[in-house]
Design an enzyme around this catalytic site. Structure first.
Site: not given
Ligand code: AMP
Length: 210
Positions: A13, A156
């Site tokens: 994404k 990460r």
């Molecule tokens: P991502 O970079 O989108 O994979 O997000 C990394 C982490 O941030 C996720 O595993 C959640 O812990 C938190 N996170 C990001 N976006 C959201 C969201 N919309 N709702 C809840 N937690 C989020």
């Protein structure tokens, strides 16, 4: 264009959002990047989010909704935006509707869990601007350095294999139901992940008619 990108963690994404953002001239709003920056800077939101993010759990809806509503009110969002990683729960999607945000399309990138686990092990993220790379499929020009800003790339914490597994479980339980939510509203489009970034971009452009 107001676009939501749906898909499991590691579906691509963030990468596709960056490509589409350049092509369409609209910003990407990545809640993951916003949270990582807040954590790095030790802001109140960052301190609240840290334990959830590092465990691969979802940050509470009210925190996310606050961040996104604030960000969408900024001037650069006036002509549209790409939401990457938000909504991730039905209450978050309902909050967008309640705020009067009428999205054009929720585009889901479909990918098998096995492919994700393998893919996440090679992922590298810029510690400064959040750009993502992959050691095999999308390496930076100089090893360990971001092409955009030259900062160090890092792995990460939540890309560790056991955390990836729990993030996938969370995705299937909490986020996947959003496909039905947007399908009911006639807004869902789906594309299959392809072997290369470019091929997946081509599928997305076809689905969006751009
Ligand atoms: P991502 O970079 O989108 O994979 O997000 C990394 C982490 O941030 C996720 O595993 C959640 O812990 C938190 N996170 C990001 N976006 C959201 C969201 N919309 N709702 C809840 N937690 C989020």
């Amino acid at each position: 264009m107001k676009l939501i990108l749906l898909g499991a963690p590691g579906a691509g994404k963030g990468t596709q959002a960056e490509i589409l953002s350049r092509k369409l001239g609209i910003p990407t709003i990545s809640t993951g990047n916003i949270l990582r920056a807040a954590m790095k800077n030790g802001t109140p939101v960052g301190l609240k989010a840290k334990s959830y993010v590092e465990a691969g759990a979802l940050v509470p809806d009210d925190v996310i909704i606050g961040i996104v509503e604030e960000r969408l009110a900024e001037g650069d969002c006036a002509n549209g935006y790409i939401l990457d990683g938000m909504p991730r729960t039905i209450p978050q999607a309902e909050a967008l509707e309640k705020a009067g945000i009428d999205i054009d399309c929720a585009l889901s990138i479909e990918i098998a869990d096995e492919v994700i686990v393998e893919r996440m092990s090679g992922r590298r993220t810029c510690t400064n601007c959040g750009a993502t790379y992959h050691v095999v499929s999308a390496p930076p020009k100089a090893e360990g350095k971001c092409d955009n800003c030259g900062a160090e790339l890092s792995i990460r914490k939540d890309d560790a294999p056991e955390t990836v597994k729990s993030r996938l479980e969370v995705y299937h339980k909490e986020t996947e139901p959003l496909k039905a939510f947007y399908a009911e509203r006639g807004k869902l489009k789906s594309v299959e992940n392809q072997p290369t970034i470019e091929a997946t971009t081509a599928e997305i452009e076809k689905a969006l008619g751009i």
